[in-house]
Design a protein around this motif. Structure first.
Motif, PDB file in Angstrom:
ATOM      1  N   TRP A 182      -3.383  -0.290  10.152  1.00 51.79           N
ATOM      2  CA  TRP A 182      -4.110  -1.367  10.810  1.00 51.79           C
ATOM      3  C   TRP A 182      -3.365  -2.694  10.684  1.00 51.79           C
ATOM      4  O   TRP A 182      -3.231  -3.447  11.651  1.00 51.79           O
ATOM      5  CB  TRP A 182      -5.512  -1.510  10.221  1.00 51.79           C
ATOM      6  N   LEU A 194      -1.539   2.071  14.414  1.00 46.82           N
ATOM      7  CA  LEU A 194      -2.994   2.201  14.337  1.00 46.82           C
ATOM      8  C   LEU A 194      -3.420   3.625  14.690  1.00 46.82           C
ATOM      9  O   LEU A 194      -4.258   4.220  14.008  1.00 46.82           O
ATOM     10  CB  LEU A 194      -3.649   1.189  15.283  1.00 46.82           C
ATOM     11  N   THR A 249      -5.418   7.989   1.317  1.00 53.18           N
ATOM     12  CA  THR A 249      -5.911   7.845   2.693  1.00 53.18           C
ATOM     13  C   THR A 249      -6.072   6.370   3.034  1.00 53.18           C
ATOM     14  O   THR A 249      -5.702   5.909   4.109  1.00 53.18           O
ATOM     15  CB  THR A 249      -7.272   8.532   2.838  1.00 53.18           C
ATOM     16  N   LEU A 250      -6.634   5.649   2.072  1.00 52.70           N
ATOM     17  CA  LEU A 250      -6.880   4.223   2.269  1.00 52.70           C
ATOM     18  C   LEU A 250      -5.566   3.481   2.534  1.00 52.70           C
ATOM     19  O   LEU A 250      -5.503   2.606   3.408  1.00 52.70           O
ATOM     20  CB  LEU A 250      -7.561   3.670   1.014  1.00 52.70           C
ATOM     21  N   ASP A 270      -1.547  -8.578   9.283  1.00 51.92           N
ATOM     22  CA  ASP A 270      -2.378  -9.085   8.198  1.00 51.92           C
ATOM     23  C   ASP A 270      -1.554  -8.985   6.914  1.00 51.92           C
ATOM     24  O   ASP A 270      -1.440  -7.916   6.316  1.00 51.92           O
ATOM     25  CB  ASP A 270      -3.652  -8.244   8.112  1.00 51.92           C
ATOM     26  N   ARG A 271      -0.940 -10.105   6.513  1.00 52.47           N
ATOM     27  CA  ARG A 271       0.079 -10.046   5.474  1.00 52.47           C
ATOM     28  C   ARG A 271      -0.404  -9.418   4.163  1.00 52.47           C
ATOM     29  O   ARG A 271       0.285  -8.587   3.575  1.00 52.47           O
ATOM     30  CB  ARG A 271       0.595 -11.461   5.171  1.00 52.47           C
ATOM     31  N   LEU A 272      -1.598  -9.804   3.726  1.00 55.34           N
ATOM     32  CA  LEU A 272      -2.079  -9.303   2.436  1.00 55.34           C
ATOM     33  C   LEU A 272      -2.197  -7.779   2.459  1.00 55.34           C
ATOM     34  O   LEU A 272      -1.596  -7.078   1.631  1.00 55.34           O
ATOM     35  CB  LEU A 272      -3.434  -9.940   2.116  1.00 55.34           C
ATOM     36  N   ILE A 273      -2.922  -7.266   3.449  1.00 56.32           N
ATOM     37  CA  ILE A 273      -3.143  -5.820   3.513  1.00 56.32           C
ATOM     38  C   ILE A 273      -1.828  -5.105   3.783  1.00 56.32           C
ATOM     39  O   ILE A 273      -1.552  -4.051   3.221  1.00 56.32           O
ATOM     40  CB  ILE A 273      -4.194  -5.496   4.598  1.00 56.32           C
ATOM     41  N   ASN A 319      -0.444  -4.256  13.036  1.00 53.06           N
ATOM     42  CA  ASN A 319      -0.697  -4.818  14.351  1.00 53.06           C
ATOM     43  C   ASN A 319       0.174  -4.146  15.410  1.00 53.06           C
ATOM     44  O   ASN A 319       0.832  -4.790  16.208  1.00 53.06           O
ATOM     45  CB  ASN A 319      -0.450  -6.341  14.345  1.00 53.06           C
ATOM     46  N   VAL A 332      -4.489   4.043   6.102  1.00 52.27           N
ATOM     47  CA  VAL A 332      -5.327   3.285   7.040  1.00 52.27           C
ATOM     48  C   VAL A 332      -4.954   1.809   6.997  1.00 52.27           C
ATOM     49  O   VAL A 332      -4.793   1.151   8.035  1.00 52.27           O
ATOM     50  CB  VAL A 332      -6.813   3.469   6.683  1.00 52.27           C
ATOM     51  N   MET A 333      -4.808   1.267   5.780  1.00 53.84           N
ATOM     52  CA  MET A 333      -4.495  -0.151   5.640  1.00 53.84           C
ATOM     53  C   MET A 333      -3.154  -0.479   6.272  1.00 53.84           C
ATOM     54  O   MET A 333      -3.024  -1.460   7.018  1.00 53.84           O
ATOM     55  CB  MET A 333      -4.476  -0.533   4.155  1.00 53.84           C
TER      56      MET A 333
END
Lengths: 399, 176
Positions: free
Chosen positions: A151, A159, A143-144, A95-98, A154, A147-148
Motif C-alpha cells: 500500500w 497494491l 502478512t501485515l 507513505d514514508r513511515l509505513i 503508491n 500489505v503495508m
C-alpha cells in the motif's frame, strides 16, 4: 532430563567462568541469547542464497553463479555490496513511515519464529508451552508487512500484489494451522521442545503423513514459493508488493523471503521429521545441531525442487485448490486423527509419547494411524477419479 | 512517587502502556485511516504485552493471532480499498461529544468497579500463574467447566460464518 534454554546456559557460563553477579550475568545472557538466536538464520541465509541459485540452475540445466570466487561462492557477497551501495529511492507520494517500516517487519516476523525452535538438546531460545500457537501468531505479522509495503509504495502493481498476498496468505493459513494441530494432538502440548523429544524413536511423519503433506503444501503457499508465488508474479504484476523498493530495503524483503523459506524447512523438520534427533545424539548433544540443519536443508531443497520444476498456477486455481481440497482434507484429517487416538486409547495400544517410547512400542499405534491416513488418501483419490471421469464424459457429450 | 522500583517487569509494563495508549491516540488522531489502522495494530500489540506480564502466554498469542493477524489485517484491507478515506479533511466528526461522553462514562464505570476496589492492594494481583494453558483447555471442555458456553459460542460463530457466506454469495438466476 533437565531442560535448559540458551539464556540459562549462557548465564551459568558467565557466572562460573567470569564471576559476574547473578543479575548482571542474567542481563548479559539475555541480550547475548537474543543476538545469537536472531543471527543464526541470517548467517545461514547468506550461504543458502548461493546454494539455492546453484541448485536451481542445475535443475534447469544451467550453470548458475560461477564467476565470483570458486564455484561462484562469493556471489552473495557481491550482491550484498551492490544492494548496500545502490541509491535508496522512495517514490513520490509514498507513505514514508509505513514504507520504511514494512521491510523491517518482514524480517522481524520470521526471526521471531526462531525464538521457540529447538536446534539441539538445550539449545532453544525459550521453551513456550504455547509454542505452536506462538509460531502461527508471529507468522501472521509477515502478512501485515506485505500489505503495508504494497500500500505504502503508491503503485498499483504493488497494491495488487499486496491484495493477492492477503487473499492467499489468509486462506492458506487455515490448512497450515490444522496440520500444525496434529502433532499437538499427539502430545497434548504445544511446546516444540517436547514435540521434538517425543520423536526420538518415531517421527510424526510416520504417524500422520497427510498432516506433513498438507503442512508442506500450505507453507509452500504461505512463504510464497512457486507454484503458489502469485504474490509476485512477474508476468502479471512486474514484481508485486516490493516493486518500488530498491537497495537494502529490497534486500531486507529478499532476506525475509529466504528466511521464510528456510523456516518452512525448519518447521517441517521440527514438527514431523524429528528435529535434532538422530544417532548418537544422547552421547554427543552437539550432533543435534548437525542433524537439525541437515534435515531442514534437505526439506528446503525438496521445496526448491518443486519451485524450479512446476509452473505458476492461476490465482483462481490456487484458491480452488485451497478451499476445495486442502481445507476439507486438513479438517477431516484432524477429526480422523482425534477419533483414532481415542480408539487407540480404548484398545489399549496407547503409548505415552511424552516419555519418548521405543520404536517397537509405538508400532501398533503407528500402524493404526497409517491405516487411517491411507483410508483418507483412498477417499481423496476416488473423488478425483470420479470428477475426472465426469468431466471426460461431459466433454465427450459436448462433442 | 517513591517506592516504584525499576525492574524488568515495570519496564515492560511501561513499554506496553506506551504502545497501548500511544497507539490508541494515533488511531483517533490520524486523518489517514490506513495509518490509523496501523496504529490500532500497535495498540493491540501493547495489550498482548500486558497478557505476557500477567503470565497468560496463551491469551497473548491469541491476541496477536486474532486481533492483529485477522481483525487488524481485515480492517487495514477494507480501508485500503476505499481511497477516499485516506485523506480526511476534518479531524473531528460532528458527533465527537457523543463519543467523548461515552468513553468518559466507560472510564468512570471501570474506575469504580475494577480499579478502585483493588487500588494499592498488591495482594489482589496474582504473583504466580493461576493456571496453565492445559488447565484452560480442560476447563473449556470439561462437564464441570465451561463446556456449554463454549459450545454455544462455537454454534454462534458457525452460524455467523454461514450467514456471511450466504450474504456475500452472488445471486444466481432462478432457472439455473
Amino acid at each position: 532430563m533437565e531442560r535448559r534454554d540458551i539464556v540459562t546456559a549462557l548465564e551459568s557460563l558467565l557466572r562460573d567462568t567470569l564471576g559476574f553477579g547473578s543479575e548482571l550475568s542474567l542481563f548479559i545472557a539475555t541480550i547475548l541469547g537474543v543476538v545469537i538466536i536472531a543471527t543464526v538464520p541470517l548467517l545461514v541465509i547468506i550461504g543458502l542464497i548461493w546454494g539455492d541459485r546453484k541448485f536451481g540452475s542445475r535443475v534447469q540445466d544451467r550453470l548458475g553463479p560461477n564467476r565470483v570466487g570458486p564455484f561462484g561462492l562469493l556471489q552473495s557477497f557481491a550482491d550484498l555490496g551492490k544492494l548496500l551501495t545502490k541509491e535508496d529511492i522512495t517514490p513520490a507520494n509514498a507513505d514514508r513511515l509505513i514504507y520504511n517500516v514494512a521491510p523491517v517487519l518482514s524480517v522481524a516476523s520470521v526471526i521471531l519464529v526462531w525464538a521457540v525452535i529447538p536446534m539441539a538438546p538445550n539449545v532453544v531460545g525459550v521453551d513456550l508451552e504455547t509454542g505452536v500457537l506462538y509460531i502461527i501468531a508471529v507468522a501472521s505479522l509477515g502478512t501485515l508487512a506485505v500489505v503495508m509495503g504494497g500500500w505504502a509504495s503508491n503503485n498499483k502493481y504493488a497494491l495488487l500484489g499486496g491484495f493477492r498476498a492477503v487473499a492467499a496468505l489468509v486462506s492458506y493459513e487455515i490448512p497450515m494451522v490444522m496440520a500444525l494441530l496434529v502433532p499437538v494432538l499427539f502430545l497434548g502440548t504445544g511446546s516444540l521442545v517436547e514435540i521434538v523429544e517425543a520423536q526420538a524413536n518415531m517421527w510424526f511423519v510416520a504417524l500422520s503423513p497427510i498432516a506433513a503433506l498438507t503442512f508442506f503444501l500450505a507453507s509452500q503457499a504461505e512463504v510464497g514459493r512457486p507454484p503458489f508465488d502469485l504474490i509476485e508474479a512477474e508476468s502479471e504484476l512486474t514484481a508485486g508488493y516490493n516493486v518500488e523498493y530498491s537497495g537494502m530495503k529490497f534486500g531486507m524483503f529478499m532476506a525475509g523471503e529466504y528466511a521464510h523459506w528456510l523456516t518452512q524447512g525448519v518447521l517441517l523438520a521440527v514438527l514431523f521429521f524429528g528435529g535434532w534427533n538422530g544417532p548418537f545424539v544422547d552421547r554427543w548433544p552437539w550432533l543435534g545441531i548437525f542433524y537439525f540443519f541437515i534435515k531442514s536443508l534437505i526439506l528446503f531443497f525438496a521445496s526448491d525442487l518443486v519451485r524450479f520444476t512446476i509452473p505458476r498456477l492461476r490465482i483462481d486455481q490456487m484458491m480452488h485448490f485451497n478451499w476445495q481440497w486442502l481445507v476439507p482434507l486438513s479438517i477431516v484429517n484432524l477429526l480422523v486423527t482425534a477419533l483414532l487416538l481415542k480408539i487407540i486409547q480404548e484398545l489399549g495400544f496407547a503409548v505415552d509419547l511424552a516419555n519418548s517410547p521405543g520404536f517397537v512400542d509405538t508400532l501398533p499405534m503407528t500402524i493404526i494411524m497409517l491405516a487411517g491416513n491411507a483410508l483418507q488418501v483412498a477417499v481423496v483419490l476416488s473423488i478425483i477419479r470420479f470428477r475426472g471421469k465426469r468431466q471426460r464424459l461431459m466433454a465427450a457429450a459436448g462433442n | 512517587m517513591a517506592g516504584i522500583e525499576i525492574t524488568p517487569h515495570t519496564f515492560f509494563f511501561l513499554l506496553s502502556t506506551i504502545l497501548t495508549l500511544g497507539g490508541a491516540i494515533g488511531v483517533v488522531n490520524n486523518r489517514n485511516l490506513v495509518r490509523g489502522s496501523i496504529w490500532l495494530i500497535v495498540s493491540l500489540f501493547g495489550v498482548a504485552g500486558y497478557f505476557v506480564l500477567l503470565h497468560a502466554p496463551f491469551l497473548a498469542a491469541v491476541q496477536v493471532l486474532v486481533y492483529i493477524g485477522a481483525i487488524g489485517i481485515l480492517i487495514t484491507f477494507a480501508v485500503m480499498l476505499t481511497r477516499g478515506m485516506t485523506q480526511l479533511q476534518r479531524r473531528f466528526s460532528s458527533l465527537w461529544w457523543l463519543g467523548a461522553s461515552a468513553s468518559l462514562l466507560l472510564f468512570i464505570v471501570l474506575l469504580f468497579t475494577v480499579i478502585e476496589p483493588i487500588w494499592g492492594d498488591l495482594s489482589a494481583v496474582p504473583d504466580a500463574p493461576p493456571g496453565s494453558t492445559t488447565d484452560l483447555g480442560i476447563a473449556l471442555v470439561s462437564g464441570d467447566g465451561f463446556v456449554l458456553p463454549f459450545e454455544v459460542a462455537a454454534v454462534l460463530l458457525t452460524a455467523a460464518m454461514i450467514g456471511a457466506i450466504v450474504l456475500a454469495r452472488e445471486a444466481r438466476n432462478a432457472d439455473e
